[in-house]
Every structure is written in structure tokens, then in C-alpha cells.
Motif scaffolding. Structure first.
Motif, PDB file in Angstrom:
ATOM      1  N   LYS A   6      15.268  18.568 -38.962  1.00  0.00           N
ATOM      2  CA  LYS A   6      15.820  17.380 -38.499  1.00  0.00           C
ATOM      3  C   LYS A   6      14.966  16.136 -38.970  1.00  0.00           C
ATOM      4  N   ILE A   7      13.820  16.312 -38.670  1.00  0.00           N
ATOM      5  CA  ILE A   7      12.914  15.165 -38.886  1.00  0.00           C
ATOM      6  C   ILE A   7      12.845  14.811 -40.341  1.00  0.00           C
ATOM      7  N   SER A   8      12.660  15.830 -41.296  1.00  0.00           N
ATOM      8  CA  SER A   8      12.602  15.620 -42.657  1.00  0.00           C
ATOM      9  C   SER A   8      14.091  15.008 -43.295  1.00  0.00           C
ATOM     10  N   ALA A   9      15.058  15.475 -42.661  1.00  0.00           N
ATOM     11  CA  ALA A   9      16.399  15.122 -43.137  1.00  0.00           C
ATOM     12  C   ALA A   9      16.688  13.541 -42.790  1.00  0.00           C
ATOM     13  N   GLU A  10      16.198  13.418 -41.604  1.00  0.00           N
ATOM     14  CA  GLU A  10      16.451  11.860 -41.036  1.00  0.00           C
ATOM     15  C   GLU A  10      15.245  10.837 -41.411  1.00  0.00           C
ATOM     16  N   HIS A  11      14.273  11.402 -41.623  1.00  0.00           N
ATOM     17  CA  HIS A  11      13.134  10.419 -41.759  1.00  0.00           C
ATOM     18  C   HIS A  11      12.323  10.467 -43.281  1.00  0.00           C
ATOM     19  N   GLY A  12      12.644  11.721 -43.745  1.00  0.00           N
ATOM     20  CA  GLY A  12      12.058  11.947 -45.408  1.00  0.00           C
ATOM     21  C   GLY A  12      10.476  12.323 -45.303  1.00  0.00           C
ATOM     22  N   GLN A  13       9.912  12.292 -44.029  1.00  0.00           N
ATOM     23  CA  GLN A  13       8.387  12.773 -44.083  1.00  0.00           C
ATOM     24  C   GLN A  13       8.106  12.906 -42.558  1.00  0.00           C
ATOM     25  N   LEU A  14       6.781  13.433 -42.451  1.00  0.00           N
ATOM     26  CA  LEU A  14       6.047  13.403 -41.093  1.00  0.00           C
ATOM     27  C   LEU A  14       4.928  13.345 -41.318  1.00  0.00           C
ATOM     28  N   ASP A  15       4.249  12.295 -40.844  1.00  0.00           N
ATOM     29  CA  ASP A  15       3.104  11.807 -40.957  1.00  0.00           C
ATOM     30  C   ASP A  15       1.791  12.216 -40.033  1.00  0.00           C
ATOM     31  N   VAL A  16       2.204  12.407 -38.963  1.00  0.00           N
ATOM     32  CA  VAL A  16       1.237  12.628 -37.622  1.00  0.00           C
ATOM     33  C   VAL A  16       2.133  13.599 -36.739  1.00  0.00           C
ATOM     34  N   VAL A  17       1.424  14.716 -36.178  1.00  0.00           N
ATOM     35  CA  VAL A  17       1.767  15.404 -35.094  1.00  0.00           C
ATOM     36  C   VAL A  17       0.533  15.183 -34.123  1.00  0.00           C
ATOM     37  N   PHE A  18       0.897  14.873 -32.725  1.00  0.00           N
ATOM     38  CA  PHE A  18       0.198  14.994 -31.545  1.00  0.00           C
ATOM     39  C   PHE A  18       0.600  16.407 -30.801  1.00  0.00           C
ATOM     40  N   ASN A  19       0.010  17.474 -31.064  1.00  0.00           N
ATOM     41  CA  ASN A  19       0.205  18.626 -30.465  1.00  0.00           C
ATOM     42  C   ASN A  19      -0.244  18.787 -29.122  1.00  0.00           C
ATOM     43  N   ASN A  20       0.857  18.175 -28.053  1.00  0.00           N
ATOM     44  CA  ASN A  20       0.313  17.800 -26.826  1.00  0.00           C
ATOM     45  C   ASN A  20       0.883  18.946 -25.678  1.00  0.00           C
ATOM     46  N   ALA A  21       1.809  19.519 -25.977  1.00  0.00           N
ATOM     47  CA  ALA A  21       2.604  20.197 -24.753  1.00  0.00           C
ATOM     48  C   ALA A  21       1.614  21.175 -24.178  1.00  0.00           C
ATOM     49  N   GLY A  22       1.538  21.227 -22.561  1.00  0.00           N
ATOM     50  CA  GLY A  22       0.882  22.162 -22.024  1.00  0.00           C
ATOM     51  C   GLY A  22       1.069  22.605 -20.705  1.00  0.00           C
ATOM     52  N   THR A  23       0.475  23.610 -20.215  1.00  0.00           N
ATOM     53  CA  THR A  23       0.862  24.081 -18.912  1.00  0.00           C
ATOM     54  C   THR A  23      -0.267  24.632 -18.220  1.00  0.00           C
ATOM     55  N   LYS A  67       0.675  34.925 -19.369  1.00  0.00           N
ATOM     56  CA  LYS A  67       1.545  34.682 -20.524  1.00  0.00           C
ATOM     57  C   LYS A  67       2.285  33.243 -20.654  1.00  0.00           C
ATOM     58  N   THR A  68       2.524  32.664 -19.249  1.00  0.00           N
ATOM     59  CA  THR A  68       3.052  31.263 -19.142  1.00  0.00           C
ATOM     60  C   THR A  68       2.025  30.263 -19.738  1.00  0.00           C
ATOM     61  N   VAL A  69       0.824  30.412 -19.643  1.00  0.00           N
ATOM     62  CA  VAL A  69      -0.124  29.584 -20.159  1.00  0.00           C
ATOM     63  C   VAL A  69      -0.465  29.847 -21.470  1.00  0.00           C
ATOM     64  N   ILE A  70      -0.581  31.031 -21.885  1.00  0.00           N
ATOM     65  CA  ILE A  70      -0.963  31.180 -23.354  1.00  0.00           C
ATOM     66  C   ILE A  70       0.101  30.867 -24.227  1.00  0.00           C
ATOM     67  N   ASP A  71       1.702  31.357 -23.945  1.00  0.00           N
ATOM     68  CA  ASP A  71       2.648  31.133 -24.688  1.00  0.00           C
ATOM     69  C   ASP A  71       2.808  29.721 -25.015  1.00  0.00           C
ATOM     70  N   VAL A  72       2.428  28.599 -23.997  1.00  0.00           N
ATOM     71  CA  VAL A  72       2.718  27.168 -24.327  1.00  0.00           C
ATOM     72  C   VAL A  72       1.566  26.719 -25.040  1.00  0.00           C
ATOM     73  N   ASN A  73       0.425  26.799 -24.331  1.00  0.00           N
ATOM     74  CA  ASN A  73      -0.691  26.154 -24.636  1.00  0.00           C
ATOM     75  C   ASN A  73      -1.348  26.773 -26.120  1.00  0.00           C
ATOM     76  N   LEU A  74      -1.246  27.903 -26.415  1.00  0.00           N
ATOM     77  CA  LEU A  74      -1.867  28.499 -27.489  1.00  0.00           C
ATOM     78  C   LEU A  74      -0.678  28.721 -28.529  1.00  0.00           C
ATOM     79  N   THR A  75       0.467  29.639 -28.282  1.00  0.00           N
ATOM     80  CA  THR A  75       1.292  30.186 -29.049  1.00  0.00           C
ATOM     81  C   THR A  75       2.328  28.975 -29.598  1.00  0.00           C
ATOM     82  N   GLY A  76       2.766  28.051 -28.608  1.00  0.00           N
ATOM     83  CA  GLY A  76       3.436  26.982 -28.698  1.00  0.00           C
ATOM     84  C   GLY A  76       2.693  25.941 -29.778  1.00  0.00           C
TER      85      GLY A  76
END
Length: 254
Positions: A77-94, A110-119
Motif C-alpha cells: 500500500k505504501i509503494s502504491a500510494e507513495h511510490g517509495q519508502l525512505d525511512v522505517v522506525f522499527n519501534n513497536a514493542g511490549t 512468546k508475547t514479548v518475543i513475538d512483538v519485540n523480535l519477530t515483529g
């Protein structure tokens, strides 16, 4: 500024419904980015957008970072609507409450590893793929580490393990990204004031067994640091940055 494709850089921030993610989103908008924010709760994302001085510069899309299909859909969706992706801040955590390892359940682990690492891996993988195959090629991934990527707090097994692993992810992405003009860096944050750190101001277990309140810092200071990293040309990279409350017990912790 990390802008291979246009005059308006596009940034993606995960976990942007509150806390550091929200403040970083507003700061990047102030620095000229169009920011795509994602998180599990659409209402929280909509609030982040409504609180921005220029809400039209934010696109709010609900997405569970642990869902590979949802993340793939987000990137397309980002590629289709904006044509690019310049920066990602990989911030989600629990996190889960502090406890000795023998009291920790597998579900809590698993709750922590699934979000903080696998996510974080799923987002990084999808972003890497997008940046590798867009034209012009390249972009920047900024992983949110933690002071816990260096030293643990008492009873913090899953969180500390996840953040140590993020450092490995950062190093690997930085190396593997060279061939594709993809830079990767990590910001390790200590005691930025947010909902997750309210307990720190009230009192938190220390290595000597005591319970002490710790100083915090304004999340805006973290956002300024992320914005600096995000704004560099792709020929330069902040590999690791530590931003922390000056008087928190990190240097000399224990």
C-alpha cells in the motif's frame, strides 16, 4: 536526507499509537516527512494523527507487526500510494511484569518475543525488500533497541533477550544492506517518559534489591535523535546511538 526517490521523504513508524512512536511521528512531520503510522489500534493511530499540527502529512493504517500477511499488505500500500519508502522506525514493542525466569510462563515469553523480535524482523524484512526493489534503490531502517540491549534490569529475561537480538538484527541489516544502498542503525533509549515508564518514576527494582525512583527524560529528545538519524544522506549512518536520562543508573548500574 534519506530521499532516494522524491522531494518529500516517506517514513514508516510502527507502534505509533502512543509514546515514543507518536512523538517521533510528529517530529518527522515537522522535518518535512510524510509519515505512515501503524499499530494494532486504529483509534490510537487516529489520535496520533489528530494531534499533529499538519494531520494531512500522516497516513494512519492499522497493522499487527507480527502478522506477515498484514505487513506485506502495508508495504504494498505504501509503494502504491507513495511510490517509495525512505525511512522505517522499527519501534513497536511490549513487555510483561518483572519476575524471575522460573516464574515466567511460555505465553509471557512468546508475547514479548513475538512483538519485540519477530515483529521487528517481519517489518525489517518487508522494508528491506521494498527498498531493495524500488527505484532508485535504497533507504534507511532505524531499529528501536534499549538500554536493555546492553545491560538487564532485574527480572527482565524476555525483554532483555529480545533487545540483545535487535542488536544482531541491526548489525546484519547494516552489512547486508550495503549492496542495495540500505542503511541500518539502532537507537538505544533509556527512561524516556511514556506510559511504559510511569512505574520508573514511582520506584523500580534495582540490582541491589532496593526499590528506587529513577529520573526520566522528555520523549521529544528521543524524537530529535531519531529525526537526526533519519535525515542523514544514505552515504552516512549512525550505527548505534544511546539516548538516556542523564542521571539514570546505567553507567555504573549495579
Amino acid at each position: 536526507m534519506s530521499t532516494p526517490n522524491s522531494t518529500t521523504p516517506i517514513a514508516l513508524i510502527t507502534g505509533a499509537g502512543s509514546g515514543i512512536g507518536r512523538v517521533v511521528a510528529h517530529t518527522l512531520v515537522d522535518r518535512g516527512f510524510h509519515v505512515v503510522i501503524c499499530g494494532r489500534r486504529q483509534e490510537a493511530l487516529d489520535e496520533t494523527k489528530s494531534l499533529c499540527k499538519t494531520p494531512e502529512a500522516i497516513t494512519a493504517l492499522s497493522c499487527d507487526v507480527t502478522d506477515e500477511t498484514a505487513v506485506d499488505k502495508l508495504m504494498k500500500k505504501i509503494s502504491a500510494e507513495h511510490g517509495q519508502l525512505d525511512v522505517v522506525f522499527n519501534n513497536a514493542g511490549t513487555n510483561v511484569p518483572a519476575m524471575p525466569i522460573d516464574e515466567l510462563t511460555i505465553d509471557q515469553w512468546k508475547t514479548v518475543i513475538d512483538v519485540n523480535l519477530t515483529g521487528a524482523f517481519i517489518i525489517a524484512q518487508a522494508a528491506f525488500r521494498t527498498m531493495r526493489h524500488q527505484s532508485p534503490q535504497g533507504g534507511r531502517i532505524i531499529n528501536n533497541g534499549s538500554i536493555s540491549a546492553h545491560v538487564p534490569r532485574p527480572g527482565s529475561v524476555p525483554y532483555t533477550v529480545s533487545k540483545h537480538a535487535i542488536t544482531g538484527l541491526t548489525r546484519t541489516l547494516s552489512l547486508d544492506g550495503r549492496a542495495f544502498n540500505i542503511a541500518c542503525g539502532q537507537i538505544d533509549i533509556g527512561n524516556a517518559a511514556s506510559a511504559m515508564t510511569e512505574v520508573i518514576s514511582k520506584g523500580i527494582p534495582q540490582a541491589d534489591g532496593s526499590l528506587k525512583a529513577e529520573p526520566t527524560m522528555d520523549a521529544a529528545d528521543v524524537a530529535d535523535a531519531v529525526a537526526y538519524m533519519a535525515g542523514l544522506p544514505l552515504s552516512a549512518n549512525v550505527q548505534f546511538m544511546t539516548v538516556m536520562a542523564s542521571h539514570m543508573p546505567y553507567i555504573g548500574r549495579g
